[in-house]
Design a protein around this motif. Structure first.
Motif, PDB file in Angstrom:
ATOM      1  N   LEU A 128      71.111 -22.316  21.185  1.00  0.00           N
ATOM      2  CA  LEU A 128      70.683 -21.163  21.985  1.00  0.00           C
ATOM      3  C   LEU A 128      70.062 -21.619  23.300  1.00  0.00           C
ATOM      4  O   LEU A 128      70.379 -21.080  24.371  1.00  0.00           O
ATOM      5  N   ILE A 129      69.197 -22.612  23.228  1.00  0.00           N
ATOM      6  CA  ILE A 129      68.574 -23.133  24.450  1.00  0.00           C
ATOM      7  C   ILE A 129      69.644 -23.775  25.334  1.00  0.00           C
ATOM      8  O   ILE A 129      69.596 -23.669  26.570  1.00  0.00           O
ATOM      9  N   ILE A 137      69.254 -19.947  32.754  1.00  0.00           N
ATOM     10  CA  ILE A 137      68.167 -19.053  32.327  1.00  0.00           C
ATOM     11  C   ILE A 137      66.986 -19.901  31.856  1.00  0.00           C
ATOM     12  O   ILE A 137      67.122 -20.699  30.923  1.00  0.00           O
ATOM     13  N   HIS A 138      65.842 -19.731  32.504  1.00  0.00           N
ATOM     14  CA  HIS A 138      64.671 -20.520  32.127  1.00  0.00           C
ATOM     15  C   HIS A 138      63.917 -19.894  30.966  1.00  0.00           C
ATOM     16  O   HIS A 138      63.571 -20.577  29.987  1.00  0.00           O
ATOM     17  N   ARG A 139      63.640 -18.578  31.037  1.00  0.00           N
ATOM     18  CA  ARG A 139      62.919 -17.889  29.966  1.00  0.00           C
ATOM     19  C   ARG A 139      63.640 -16.595  29.642  1.00  0.00           C
ATOM     20  O   ARG A 139      64.277 -15.989  30.501  1.00  0.00           O
ATOM     21  N   ALA A 140      63.505 -16.183  28.377  1.00  0.00           N
ATOM     22  CA  ALA A 140      64.200 -14.961  27.966  1.00  0.00           C
ATOM     23  C   ALA A 140      63.435 -14.265  26.851  1.00  0.00           C
ATOM     24  O   ALA A 140      62.657 -14.881  26.112  1.00  0.00           O
ATOM     25  N   ILE A 141      63.669 -12.978  26.745  1.00  0.00           N
ATOM     26  CA  ILE A 141      63.232 -12.196  25.591  1.00  0.00           C
ATOM     27  C   ILE A 141      64.341 -12.301  24.554  1.00  0.00           C
ATOM     28  O   ILE A 141      65.500 -11.979  24.843  1.00  0.00           O
ATOM     29  N   LEU A 142      64.028 -12.763  23.366  1.00  0.00           N
ATOM     30  CA  LEU A 142      65.022 -12.907  22.312  1.00  0.00           C
ATOM     31  C   LEU A 142      64.945 -11.714  21.366  1.00  0.00           C
ATOM     32  O   LEU A 142      63.863 -11.371  20.879  1.00  0.00           O
ATOM     33  N   MET A 143      66.083 -11.080  21.135  1.00  0.00           N
ATOM     34  CA  MET A 143      66.170  -9.944  20.223  1.00  0.00           C
ATOM     35  C   MET A 143      67.163 -10.299  19.131  1.00  0.00           C
ATOM     36  O   MET A 143      68.363 -10.388  19.381  1.00  0.00           O
ATOM     37  N   GLN A 158      59.966 -23.520  18.261  1.00  0.00           N
ATOM     38  CA  GLN A 158      60.350 -24.854  18.700  1.00  0.00           C
ATOM     39  C   GLN A 158      60.370 -25.004  20.221  1.00  0.00           C
ATOM     40  O   GLN A 158      60.174 -26.105  20.734  1.00  0.00           O
ATOM     41  N   TYR A 159      60.622 -23.901  20.928  1.00  0.00           N
ATOM     42  CA  TYR A 159      60.711 -23.941  22.397  1.00  0.00           C
ATOM     43  C   TYR A 159      59.864 -22.811  22.994  1.00  0.00           C
ATOM     44  O   TYR A 159      60.380 -21.924  23.680  1.00  0.00           O
ATOM     45  N   PRO A 160      58.553 -22.809  22.741  1.00  0.00           N
ATOM     46  CA  PRO A 160      57.713 -21.673  23.165  1.00  0.00           C
ATOM     47  C   PRO A 160      57.735 -21.433  24.666  1.00  0.00           C
ATOM     48  O   PRO A 160      57.582 -20.284  25.115  1.00  0.00           O
ATOM     49  N   GLN A 161      57.937 -22.481  25.462  1.00  0.00           N
ATOM     50  CA  GLN A 161      57.943 -22.312  26.912  1.00  0.00           C
ATOM     51  C   GLN A 161      59.190 -21.608  27.408  1.00  0.00           C
ATOM     52  O   GLN A 161      59.231 -21.150  28.554  1.00  0.00           O
ATOM     53  N   ARG A 162      60.202 -21.478  26.548  1.00  0.00           N
ATOM     54  CA  ARG A 162      61.468 -20.861  26.955  1.00  0.00           C
ATOM     55  C   ARG A 162      61.587 -19.403  26.493  1.00  0.00           C
ATOM     56  O   ARG A 162      62.552 -18.711  26.854  1.00  0.00           O
ATOM     57  N   SER A 261      50.959 -19.112  13.867  1.00  0.00           N
ATOM     58  CA  SER A 261      50.592 -19.789  15.110  1.00  0.00           C
ATOM     59  C   SER A 261      51.352 -19.255  16.332  1.00  0.00           C
ATOM     60  O   SER A 261      51.181 -19.791  17.424  1.00  0.00           O
ATOM     61  N   MET A 262      52.152 -18.241  16.141  1.00  0.00           N
ATOM     62  CA  MET A 262      52.890 -17.680  17.273  1.00  0.00           C
ATOM     63  C   MET A 262      51.926 -17.053  18.283  1.00  0.00           C
ATOM     64  O   MET A 262      51.004 -16.332  17.909  1.00  0.00           O
ATOM     65  N   ASP A 263      52.179 -17.326  19.552  1.00  0.00           N
ATOM     66  CA  ASP A 263      51.309 -16.819  20.607  1.00  0.00           C
ATOM     67  C   ASP A 263      52.171 -16.219  21.719  1.00  0.00           C
ATOM     68  O   ASP A 263      52.268 -16.778  22.805  1.00  0.00           O
ATOM     69  N   LEU A 264      52.809 -15.105  21.421  1.00  0.00           N
ATOM     70  CA  LEU A 264      53.640 -14.406  22.394  1.00  0.00           C
ATOM     71  C   LEU A 264      53.806 -12.972  21.918  1.00  0.00           C
ATOM     72  O   LEU A 264      53.586 -12.669  20.741  1.00  0.00           O
ATOM     73  N   PRO A 265      54.205 -12.069  22.805  1.00  0.00           N
ATOM     74  CA  PRO A 265      54.409 -10.682  22.385  1.00  0.00           C
ATOM     75  C   PRO A 265      55.583 -10.573  21.409  1.00  0.00           C
ATOM     76  O   PRO A 265      56.642 -11.145  21.629  1.00  0.00           O
ATOM     77  N   VAL A 266      55.358  -9.837  20.322  1.00  0.00           N
ATOM     78  CA  VAL A 266      56.390  -9.672  19.293  1.00  0.00           C
ATOM     79  C   VAL A 266      56.469  -8.213  18.872  1.00  0.00           C
ATOM     80  O   VAL A 266      55.443  -7.573  18.613  1.00  0.00           O
ATOM     81  N   LEU A 267      57.692  -7.706  18.814  1.00  0.00           N
ATOM     82  CA  LEU A 267      57.950  -6.389  18.250  1.00  0.00           C
ATOM     83  C   LEU A 267      58.777  -6.572  16.987  1.00  0.00           C
ATOM     84  O   LEU A 267      59.869  -7.153  17.030  1.00  0.00           O
TER      85      LEU A 267
END
Length: 323
Positions: A128-129, A137-143, A158-162, A261-267
């Motif tokens: 995927l990366i 694409i540097h960063r994306a919202i994954l659905m 594994q790739y939190p910065q992406r 340990s996830m630190d990002l917005p999640v729906l």
């Protein structure tokens, strides 16, 4: 006389067993009838790109930021997001692609000792990366829906910065498939297992409708275009190999291990009548991810982007706009 008959029966049975064992050593399973190169089956908006030696099929809609990458579930394809890609493209760029072993993505053969396996949970986040890199694409919202949600969650770990944010749609986080011992996996890679496994898995073509019916809260609402859309991949070369490779791919990663340990917005989004990944598992998932939002689609099953697209778009649009 009876002894002679029994002797001949034993000889015939022994010969049959030997033939079953030896035949895969000198023969290969023939291609399913009427299959073609996946590129010949693509739609007008289909695109193909090679990532780490695998030719991926994808589609792209909209432009600008944010970038949203949609990951389908098992035995699905880009087709499963057909009702929501255009509306989501009003928010930014939408990429939807066929994960390895499915849709119109290439199905390469993998050996037991291969260092990388594009079908495995270990390597799908890396692939995927790689797709993101190939498309700039540097960063994306994954659905991710179902097994696609598993890959999305692992990629975020594994790739939190992406990864900018996650939308986990009836995600198979706690049910990521069986894990085999090394001995069993070696058996699955024998010529006999490959030969007869491919032939056996072709029966899946006749059972696809059962899975589709189970995925919907109300199967009577399945649109007429669903069957040809989901069976399009059965016209691609080696589609049965793809299912075999998915079946025997290693599953050493535990997508649930890193949730806390996830630190990002999640729906977390689920249908209220999911009979494949039970709704209560999605409710638990929302509790296990710090700060996760939860949206429950009413009178909806395992694929809300298909069965309840209006509810789906309302929840996802609000989430994306709030980032």
């Amino acid at each position: 006389m009876i002894r002679k008959i029994l002797r001949w029966i034993a000889i015939v049975l022994l010969a049959a067993v030997v033939l079953l064992i030896v035949a895969p050593l000198v023969l290969t399973a023939p291609q399913p009838r009427g299959t073609r190169d996946p590129q010949e089956l693509g739609d007008a908006d289909s695109r193909f790109v090679e990532v780490d030696g695998v030719r991926l099929h994808y589609k792209q809609y909209g432009s600008g930021q944010p970038v949203m990458i949609l990951l389908h579930g098992f035995a699905a394809s880009t087709f499963s997001f057909r009702q929501v890609v255009e509306p989501l493209a009003q928010l930014g760029t939408v990429i939807v692609y066929d994960r390895p072993g499915q849709g119109l993505t290439e199905r390469p053969r993998v050996t037991f000792s291969a260092a990388e396996n594009p079908y495995s949970l270990d390597d799908q986040p890396r692939l995927l990366i790689g797709l993101m890199d190939a498309l700039g694409i540097h960063r994306a919202i994954l659905m991710g829906n179902s097994a696609g949600g598993t890959v999305a969650a692992l990629a975020a770990q594994q790739y939190p910065q992406r990864v900018q944010a996650l939308v986990l749609i009836d995600a198979a986080i706690y049910r990521s498939g069986p894990s085999y011992s090394e001995f069993v996996r070696r058996l699955l890679f024998t010529p006999q297992a490959e030969f007869y496994g491919r032939l056996l898995l072709r029966s899946f073509a006749t059972r696809g409708l059962e899975l589709l019916n189970t995925a919907w809260h109300d199967p009577s609402r399945i649109p007429p275009d669903a069957v040809p859309g989901y069976t399009q991949a059965l016209g691609a070369n080696d589609w049965d190999r793809g299912l075999l490779e998915l079946t025997r791919a290693p599953r050493t990663q535990n997508p649930a291990a890193g949730l806390a340990s996830m630190d990002l917005p999640v729906l977390v989004l689920t249908g209220d009548d999911d009979r494949i990944v039970p709704t209560e598992l999605s409710l638990q998932l929302a509790k296990d991810i710090p700060g996760a939002q939860l949206a429950v689609m009413q009178a909806c099953g395992h694929t809300p982007q298909e069965e309840c697209p209006d509810q789906f778009l309302q929840a996802v649009t609000a989430f994306v706009k709030g980032l």
